[in-house]
Write a protein that holds these residues in place. Structure first.
Motif, short mmCIF file in Angstrom:
data_model
loop_
_atom_site.label_atom_id
_atom_site.label_comp_id
_atom_site.label_asym_id
_atom_site.label_seq_id
_atom_site.Cartn_x
_atom_site.Cartn_y
_atom_site.Cartn_z
N THR A 73 0.86 -1.18 0.00
CA THR A 73 0.00 0.00 0.00
C THR A 73 0.90 1.24 0.00
O THR A 73 2.12 1.14 0.23
CB THR A 73 -0.90 0.04 1.24
OG1 THR A 73 -0.05 0.17 2.41
CG2 THR A 73 -1.73 -1.24 1.36
N ARG A 74 0.30 2.39 -0.22
CA ARG A 74 1.09 3.62 -0.23
C ARG A 74 1.78 3.84 1.12
O ARG A 74 2.95 4.23 1.18
CB ARG A 74 0.19 4.82 -0.57
CG ARG A 74 0.97 6.07 -0.91
CD ARG A 74 0.04 7.15 -1.42
NE ARG A 74 -0.71 6.71 -2.58
CZ ARG A 74 -0.24 6.66 -3.81
NH1 ARG A 74 1.02 6.97 -4.05
NH2 ARG A 74 -1.02 6.27 -4.81
N ARG A 75 1.06 3.57 2.20
CA ARG A 75 1.65 3.75 3.52
C ARG A 75 2.79 2.76 3.76
O ARG A 75 3.82 3.10 4.32
CB ARG A 75 0.57 3.61 4.59
CG ARG A 75 1.05 3.71 6.06
CD ARG A 75 1.94 4.91 6.32
NE ARG A 75 1.37 6.18 6.00
CZ ARG A 75 0.68 6.93 6.86
NH1 ARG A 75 0.45 6.49 8.08
NH2 ARG A 75 0.22 8.11 6.49
N GLU A 76 2.61 1.53 3.29
CA GLU A 76 3.67 0.53 3.43
C GLU A 76 4.91 0.92 2.63
O GLU A 76 6.04 0.69 3.07
CB GLU A 76 3.16 -0.84 3.01
CG GLU A 76 2.18 -1.45 4.01
CD GLU A 76 1.42 -2.64 3.46
OE1 GLU A 76 0.66 -3.27 4.24
OE2 GLU A 76 1.55 -2.93 2.26
N GLU A 136 5.81 4.00 2.06
CA GLU A 136 6.43 5.07 2.85
C GLU A 136 7.26 4.50 3.99
O GLU A 136 8.38 4.93 4.24
CB GLU A 136 5.34 5.99 3.40
CG GLU A 136 4.64 6.84 2.35
CD GLU A 136 3.49 7.64 2.94
OE1 GLU A 136 3.09 8.62 2.30
OE2 GLU A 136 3.00 7.28 4.03
N LEU A 155 5.09 10.14 10.63
CA LEU A 155 3.79 9.78 10.07
C LEU A 155 2.64 10.12 11.01
O LEU A 155 1.47 9.96 10.66
CB LEU A 155 3.76 8.28 9.73
CG LEU A 155 4.76 7.81 8.67
CD1 LEU A 155 4.63 6.30 8.47
CD2 LEU A 155 4.53 8.53 7.35
N HIS A 203 3.02 -2.16 10.17
CA HIS A 203 3.31 -1.87 8.75
C HIS A 203 4.63 -2.51 8.34
O HIS A 203 4.75 -3.11 7.26
CB HIS A 203 3.40 -0.36 8.53
CG HIS A 203 2.07 0.34 8.50
ND1 HIS A 203 1.01 -0.11 7.75
CD2 HIS A 203 1.64 1.48 9.12
CE1 HIS A 203 -0.02 0.72 7.91
NE2 HIS A 203 0.35 1.68 8.74
#
Length: 215
Positions: free
Chosen positions: A150-153, A155, A173, A183
């Protein structure tokens, strides 16, 4: 002519030379070393026949009528053909050979050349080609894994591989350290990384590339 360490070397040698006698001589020499060879009388004939992705190296006469060796190199770059190039040059073409080297050729061999010197250069080029292919295949596999993040992962992976601690990542974050840990665990699982060092290696391999994130 080759020793036992060369037996695993694979790939085709593509010879581009407008001199028919030279093409025949090179074919005989290269085949006598147990390697596959294909010859072309012009750069244009080569481009019409070659398709990207073929394993091998290119043995190229720098001075030819029509499309020169330097121009062919430019065409290879435009078509993203990454086969290693070895330049064959006469004494009067050294400046052109040097220019070809600066444009990415791996080696240049002066005429008249020693057979073993040329064969060693060819073997080196084929080994380089195999290594580059393996590296590109590895990069493709890693990018496929990254596409699952995912986008957060993504990051979190970027920050982790940059050397930030879970606490520092959490602060950036604006989430809890426990959330970062979760994450991070998912990143390690999806990337199939057995250690932080392995994850860093993957990030280095894929540096400079962009991967769409899973929303």
């Amino acid at each position: 002519m080759s020793d036992s360490s060369d037996k695993k070397i694979t790939g085709k040698v593509f010879v581009v030379d407008d001199d028919e006698a030279m093409r025949s001589s090179l074919r005989w020499l290269i085949e006598s070393d147990g390697l596959e060879v294909e010859t072309f009388e012009s750069a244009q004939k080569f481009l019409e026949s070659y398709y990207p992705g073929q394993a091998g190296c290119l043995l190229l006469d720098v001075r030819m009528p029509g499309m020169s060796g330097l121009k062919l190199q430019s065409q290879l770059e435009e078509r993203e053909i990454r086969a290693p190039v070895i330049i064959i040059t006469g004494h009067g073409d050294i400046a052109m050979a040097v220019k070809a080297m600066k444009a990415g050729a791996r080696d240049f061999i002066e005429k008249p050349f020693d057979d073993e010197v040329l064969l060693k250069a060819i073997r080196r080029a084929l080994v380089v080609d195999a290594a580059q292919r393996e590296s590109r295949a590895s990069q493709s596999e890693i990018l496929a894994r990254m596409a699952q993040l995912t986008r957060r992962e993504q990051e979190v992976m970027e920050m982790v591989t940059s050397g930030l601690s879970n606490k520092e990542i959490a602060s950036r974050l604006d989430v809890s350290a426990k959330t970062v840990e979760a994450h991070r665990a998912r990143v390690m699982e999806k990337m199939e990384a057995g250690s932080l060092a392995e994850l860093v290696r993957m990030a280095i391999i894929c540096s400079g590339t962009t991967t769409p994130a899973v929303e």
